[in-house]
Design a protein around this motif. Sequence first.
Motif, PDB file in Angstrom:
ATOM      1  N   LEU A 164      61.801  29.020  50.338  1.00  0.00           N
ATOM      2  CA  LEU A 164      62.758  29.823  51.112  1.00  0.00           C
ATOM      3  C   LEU A 164      64.066  29.996  50.347  1.00  0.00           C
ATOM      4  O   LEU A 164      64.659  31.070  50.351  1.00  0.00           O
ATOM      5  CB  LEU A 164      63.035  29.176  52.473  1.00  0.00           C
ATOM      6  CG  LEU A 164      61.884  29.199  53.468  1.00  0.00           C
ATOM      7  CD1 LEU A 164      62.336  28.608  54.802  1.00  0.00           C
ATOM      8  CD2 LEU A 164      61.367  30.617  53.698  1.00  0.00           C
ATOM      9  N   ASN A 173      63.542  32.675  47.923  1.00  0.00           N
ATOM     10  CA  ASN A 173      63.169  33.996  48.435  1.00  0.00           C
ATOM     11  C   ASN A 173      64.396  34.911  48.465  1.00  0.00           C
ATOM     12  O   ASN A 173      65.444  34.555  49.001  1.00  0.00           O
ATOM     13  CB  ASN A 173      62.592  33.825  49.840  1.00  0.00           C
ATOM     14  CG  ASN A 173      62.127  35.139  50.431  1.00  0.00           C
ATOM     15  OD1 ASN A 173      62.910  36.083  50.542  1.00  0.00           O
ATOM     16  ND2 ASN A 173      60.864  35.200  50.786  1.00  0.00           N
ATOM     17  N   VAL A 221      65.754  35.941  51.965  1.00  0.00           N
ATOM     18  CA  VAL A 221      66.415  34.837  52.648  1.00  0.00           C
ATOM     19  C   VAL A 221      67.769  34.592  52.016  1.00  0.00           C
ATOM     20  O   VAL A 221      68.774  34.400  52.700  1.00  0.00           O
ATOM     21  CB  VAL A 221      65.555  33.558  52.580  1.00  0.00           C
ATOM     22  CG1 VAL A 221      66.301  32.382  53.198  1.00  0.00           C
ATOM     23  CG2 VAL A 221      64.218  33.776  53.263  1.00  0.00           C
TER      24      VAL A 221
END
Lengths: 245, 625
Positions: free
Chosen positions: A232, A235, A238
């Motif tokens: 995450l 990412n 994100v």
Amino acid sequence: MAEALNTKPLVSLTDIDVFYGPVQALFGVNVTVMPGETVVVLGGNASGKSTTVKTVLGLVKAARGDVLFDGQRVNGTPAYQMIQRGLGSIPEGRRMFSEMSVLDNLKLGAYVRRGESKGELDAQIEEALAMFPRLAERRNQVSGTMSGGEQQMLAMARAWMRRPKLLCIDEPSMGLSPLFVDQVYEILAQWKARGMTILMVEQNANMALSIADRGYVLKQGHVSVTGSAAELRDNDDVRRAYLGG
Amino acid sequence: MLELFLSQILNGVVIGFVYALIALGFSLVFGVANIINFAQGALLMLGAFLTFTMVRLGAPIAVAIPIAIVITTATGMLIERLALRPLQNAPYIAPLLSTLAIAIIFDAAAEMIWSAEIQAFPSPLSKYVVFVGSAYLTGVDFLIIAVSLGVMAGLMLFLSRSWMGKALRATAQDPEAATQMGINVPLMRQFSFGLAGALGALAGVLIGMYYMSVFPQMGIPYGLKGFAAALLGGLSSIPGAIVGGILLGIFESLASGYVGEGWRDVIAFSVLLAVLIVRPHGLFGNKSLDALGGASGATGGIPTTSVVASMAGATGRTKQRVLEAPLLVLLAVIALFALLPVLSGSNYLLQVGTQAAIYAVLAVSLTLLTGSAGVISIGHAAFFGVGAYAAALAGRNWGIPAEAAFLLAGIAAAVFAAVLYWPTIRLSGHTVGLATLAIGQIVYLVCLNWVDVTRGPMGIPGVQRPSLLLGIDMKSLTAQYWQALVVLAIAVIIAFAMLNSPIGRTWRAIREDRLAAHASGVPVSRYLVLVFLVSGFLAGLAGAQFAFLQNFVSPESFMIDTSIVLISMIVLGGLGNITGALIGGVLLAMLPEVLREFAEYRMVAYGAILLLLLRFRPQGLAGTR
């Protein structure tokens, strides 16, 4: 992680839809938490992240889908029974019993364990106070008169008194000064190290991902991204949306 | 002189302890379930009458009392389960009216079972007397003080030490957090009703022993005194309740000693009113009352102060269908009804029709106030009564012609409403219900006791109808029927014009969110005075018409029963909806006629209708607006 694959999830939400009146808040949401894991649900305002945790707690009812806790289907089980089954909760906004003392708040945290011996409970209260020295100094103070940070500590200690199998936390850093945020996360990291299972909702993605194993990102009631904390963090979406570039 | 004073003080202290018990039950339910429980007095009456009945059947009083307390406790818990828990997500006004409906049903049922008479209550301890100077205390007085202190100490320990007590307090302070500690919040609410029932029953028995009598209508006055004591003491603390109870006891005891026994309750209710208005936080300052009408602080969303919006959010109401006839249709229907005397010469029909028209006017008047402006009025009979008495007195004592008396009645009621209710304007939600109920009771009691002007319970006979108008003899029943329809048409036109103008919209805005209305620059108090003026004027016209129809007025017509019937009417029709008020008014006015042989069940039926409506169709037949 190898052992985790063999065990069953402690909590699993499968294809959950939740409605508030005519407004749908969750659309086919899937979330699992394995024993010993720390899982974070991220998302912006009104993304449904709080609703996700409230569904686990039994505070809102899923219109569709399955809620499993400890291998049993618990759809529609009222929240107080979910606490009896082993959940603990640090609610959003701390929610003190504001006219009661710190000690009474802690005792109420152990409400479902009221059958246990007084000695046992008193010993645990002392343990909790040792964990939060600021509370120890204020054990007889009325909780409503404490600062926001102290109240957050008390809310944490109170939930810890439950000895929960799963601790649900809604926005632990909301409205706190950075110093207190660090303290909150220090304690959470300690609890995680001792093997506590945690499901948390957080706007402060940086802090949350620093202790989480895995995470889910919610967007308008849908799970948009899921993966390990490291995934995450890497990412792009994100990062742009929640980590400030 | 001093002896009288001392003995009044002693009496006041003793009865004050009983009030403190009632106050505690009230405070418990208020704290834990966050509602004003109007059924508290009904439970008190039930406890007293159960004891009375068991003793009459031969049970020793020491056995009868505990059994009565157990049954009343169970009844309290049942009331919570059946009449309140289903209303969790109902409109804000619903739980308040629901406990009121229960109170009325119990009241009326008790009259049917035990007759409306005062019954002698066993009081074995009253024969023991101890003199304190020239004043004296009986065994009952000592029993009251000992039992009250014992119960209060027990309650204090229970609340501070036991798990259950802590859970109750936690529920009172933050139910959502309590749930998340594993506390069964609905059970705690139910338990608080049970405790209130037990305290109520005990208080009822003690009152029975003190006065050596019980009567079925004792519920509402003693319930109100309990509220007064609780408010005076600041609602949340046990010592506060004791101080509040004793102060109230002393006040009213002095009033009955120096002014007259009839004024005892007037003083008690005036104290209630004064505390609500001047110091709603009580003598010791406590803000928990704020939760019943206003923002609840920083945690969670700010709840709506709307009395008709659902607590679960206004979202549920968006799909509501509302039946609202245009003004011309309403007037055409009234005109159609005017044909009745042509079709049938039945005096009975005309009498019923005139009554129905009067009630329809009252319902329209109340729906402006409660439905549109959101001021819950449980004392609307007071406006009605002031109008009726004004019309009667104008003709009889001051020789004013009946035609002018009409207008005078309207103006008198309007001024009365605006002036007397002016101080209540900053109250909202449930507390204004309490205040209006108190005002309603005070007006009734004043009519009853101010014999010089009102002739008290004998009433004022020989009220003259208007004589000639447009060549029609207005003294006939037919003419009165037409006259009532004209009044109704005027009421409908005024209400319609108001509600469909910016004024009506502002009233609804104040109802929906008073804070927001203030924040948008609406002069809220001015608009509320206006609604009191209009509502009072219409009710005053209805009162005058009533006086002319009956040729007689007496306090009996303006008891709380009338106020409750009026509330049932507007809830049945749909709050804030003129068409609904007319439908509800006419339907419920006809009900006792339809159920002629069940006339004694009338109030039970009204209560039951109200209860069922709140549960199953809170928007009423025609929908709220």
